[in-house]
Motif scaffolding. Structure first.
Motif, short mmCIF file in Angstrom:
data_model
loop_
_atom_site.label_atom_id
_atom_site.label_comp_id
_atom_site.label_asym_id
_atom_site.label_seq_id
_atom_site.Cartn_x
_atom_site.Cartn_y
_atom_site.Cartn_z
N TYR A 107 1.66 6.47 0.35
CA TYR A 107 0.34 5.86 0.21
C TYR A 107 0.08 4.96 1.42
N GLY A 108 -1.17 4.56 1.58
CA GLY A 108 -1.52 3.60 2.64
C GLY A 108 -2.19 4.26 3.83
N ILE A 109 -2.80 3.42 4.66
CA ILE A 109 -3.63 3.91 5.77
C ILE A 109 -2.81 4.66 6.83
N GLU B 48 -14.58 3.81 -0.64
CA GLU B 48 -14.39 3.72 -2.10
C GLU B 48 -13.47 2.56 -2.47
N LEU B 49 -12.55 2.20 -1.55
CA LEU B 49 -11.68 1.05 -1.80
C LEU B 49 -12.41 -0.27 -1.58
N ILE C 26 -1.99 -6.02 0.62
CA ILE C 26 -1.91 -7.18 -0.29
C ILE C 26 -2.04 -6.79 -1.78
N ILE C 27 -2.40 -5.53 -2.05
CA ILE C 27 -2.58 -5.13 -3.46
C ILE C 27 -1.22 -4.70 -4.02
N GLU D 49 -0.70 -1.78 -9.36
CA GLU D 49 -2.14 -2.02 -9.52
C GLU D 49 -2.91 -1.05 -8.61
N TYR D 50 -2.36 -0.85 -7.42
CA TYR D 50 -3.00 0.05 -6.45
C TYR D 50 -3.03 1.49 -6.97
#
Ligand code: FIX
Ligand code: ZN
Length: 416
Positions: free
Chosen positions: A40-42, A102-103, A121-122, A126-127
Motif C-alpha cells: 500500500y502507499g504512494i 478520493e483520499l 500518518i494514518i 484504519e487505512y
C-alpha cells in the motif's frame, strides 16, 4: 416500489451503481497480516508495473540502473516523468490521481513528499478499512501460490485472519512449467516424478486437494499463453485434464482460465515485461463440452477474442465470462466490451475485476468502472422503457447486485 421513468432513470442507476458493495473476484492483494506482501502507499502506487512500462516510453536510463534504485527513488523518477514533465492522461496514470482525490488529498500540491506524509500518518488498519469503504468493496479474491516460498511461509505460520481476503489457488508454476517446477513439489513433500505416471498424477491431485483445503480456496486459477491448447500431448494439457479438473469437480470449485498472456517479451522490464496475443477459442469449447460437471471462469486478454468468448458463453452454462483484464482495462474498450456482453448474455456475466496489486488500486479501478457501467446500463434500461417495460427501483438494484457480486457467488455455489 418506485417505477422508473425517463426522468429518474439515470439518477437511480447511478445511485445503485455507486452504492453496490463489490466482490472483487481477481486481485493480487494480500491481507495486512502477510507482512511485506501487503502493498500500500504512494510509492507502491507509482511503481505499479503498468506505470513502469509507461515510464520507459519516455526514459532513456538503463533498465538495470532503474531497478537498482530504492522504491522511493523509482517512485520519484516515475512521478517526475509521468506527472510533472507530461500530463498523466493514460488510464493507469489517471488512476493515481483518482486515488489521491478520493483520499481527500489536494492533487495540485504536486508534491510527492506531502502525499507520502499525509498517507503515512494514518494507522494501517484504519487505512485498510478506509480504502475498502472508499472503493465500495466488501471482499477480494487473492492470487495464492504455494510454490512461492515467501507466501507459503505466511500460510504455514500465520494463515489468513481477515475474512475480507479470500483465497484462490494459482496453478501457473504447475501447469506452465512442470518440468522446471516438479522438484518444488518434491520439496513440499509430494512424491512426484518428471514423467506423469500414475503415482505422480495421484500425488499432484493430493497437492491440489491439500492446498485448496489449507487456504480455503474459492477457485483454482491459471494464466495461459495465446497458444494454449487442450487436448494435446503437453504437461499443461495433461495435468489439467488428469489432475486439476477431477479435483475441481470433487471439491466443487471452478477453474479460472486467464488466457492470452505472452510472458516476458522484454525481460528487462521485470513484472512489466508481459504482452498479449489472440488465443484459440476451440480449447474453451472443448473443455466446456467435455467436462459439463466442471465450471470455468474465463477471461481473455486480447480484444480480438471478446466476441467469440461471449458467443461461446451462450453455448455453455458452465462458462462464466469475467472482467476486462489488464490491457483491456481502458475506458473505451471497457465500455464497448460491457455493452456487447449485456447485448449477448443479458446480466449473466461478471463485468469486472480489479487485478489490484496495491491496496489503493481498489479505489481507482472501481471508481472508474462504476462510471462506465452506469452509462452503459442506463442505455440498456432506456431501451426497455422505450419498449413499454415497467422496471422498478428494486429490480435495478437486484440486477446491479447480481453483476457486482451475486453472479460470482451463485456460480461458485457458495454464500458470500
Ligand atoms: O496473471 C495475472 O493474474 C495478471 O493479471 C498479472 O500477472 C499482471 O501482472 C497484472 O497485474 C495485470 O493486471
Ligand atoms: Zn492478475
Amino acid at each position: 416500489m418506485a417505477v422508473i421513468n425517463q426522468d429518474n432513470l439515470t439518477m437511480v442507476i447511478t445511485k445503485e451503481v455507486e452504492r453496490v458493495q463489490v466482490t472483487d473476484i481477481h486481485t493480487h492483494l494480500y491481507p495486512p497480516g502477510f507482512g511485506d506482501m501487503f502493498l500500500y502507499g504512494i510509492d507502491e502506487l507509482l511503481t505499479y508495473h503498468y506505470l513502469i512500462a509507461e515510464f520507459f516510453r519516455y526514459a532513456t536510463m538503463d533498465y538495470e540502473k532503474f531497478f537498482s534504485l530504492s522504491k522511493m527513488q523509482q517512485a520519484e523518477l516515475i512521478y517526475q516523468t509521468l506527472f510533472i514533465k507530461h500530463s498523466p492522461v493514460s488510464e493507469a496514470q489517471r488512476g493515481v490521481l483518482t486515488v489521491l482525490k478520493e483520499l481527500g488529498l489536494d492533487v495540485n500540491k504536486r508534491d510527492l513528499r506531502v502525499f507520502r506524509e499525509q498517507i503515512s500518518i494514518i494507522p494501517v488498519m484504519e487505512y485498510v478499512n478506509r480504502i475498502f469503504a472508499l472503493a465500495g468493496v466488501k471482499e477480494v479474491i487473492m492470487t495464492n501460490d504455494p510454490f512461492d516460498s515467501t507466501e507459503r511461509q505466511w500460510w504455514e505460520k500465520v494463515g489468513n485472519k481477515d475474512p475480507r481476503f479470500k483465497a484462490a489457488l494459482r496453478l501457473d508454476p504447475l501447469l506452465n512449467d512442470y518440468e522446471k517446477n516438479y522438484k518444488e513439489l518434491i520439496k513440499l513433500g509430494y512424491r512426484v516424478d518428471r514423467c506423469l505416471d500414475e503415482n505422480t498424477i495421484s500425488e499432484i491431485k493430493r497437492y491440489l486437494k491439500d492446498w485448496v483445503k489449507k487456504i480455503n480456496a474459492v477457485y483454482m486459477a491459471v494464466s495461459l499463453p495465446p497458444d494454449f491448447t487442450v487436448p494435446e500431448d503437453s504437461y499443461c494439457s495433461r495435468i489439467l485434464e488428469l489432475c486439476v479438473l477431477p479435483i475441481c469437480k470433487e471439491v466443487k470449485i471452478p477453474l479460472a482460465l486467464m488466457i492470452g498472456v505472452k510472458r516476458s517479451v522484454n525481460p528487462y522490464l521485470g513484472l512489466a515485461a508481459d504482452s498479449l496475443g489472440k488465443a484459440d477459442i476451440r480449447s474453451i469449447e472443448y473443455l466446456c463440452r467435455t467436462y459439463p460437471e466442471n465450471k470455468f471462469l474465463v477471461t481473455m486478454l486480447s480484444k480480438e477474442n471478446q466476441h467469440e468468448l461471449v458467443v461461446t458463453a451462450r453455448k455453455f452454462r458452465n462458462l462464466m465470462v469475467f472482467g476486462c483484464w489488464w490491457f483491456l482495462n481502458n475506458p473505451d474498450m471497457v465500455k464497448e466490451i460491457t455493452s456487447m456482453r449485456l447485448d449477448t448474455l443479458g446480466l449473466s456475466f461478471i463485468p469486472q475485476h480489479s487485478d489490484a496489486r496495491v491496496l489503493e488500486h481498489l479505489i481507482y479501478k472501481w471508481v472508474h468502472f462504476r462510471k462506465i457501467i452506469a452509462g452503459v446500463l442506463t442505455k440498456k434500461y432506456q431501451l426497455l422503457l422505450e419498449n413499454g417495460w415497467r422496471v422498478t427501483e428494486e429490480e435495478i438494484k437486484r440486477d446491479i447486485e447480481d453483476l457486482f457480486s451475486n453472479n460470482f457467488w451463485n456460480f461458485v455455489g457458495r454464500n458470500s
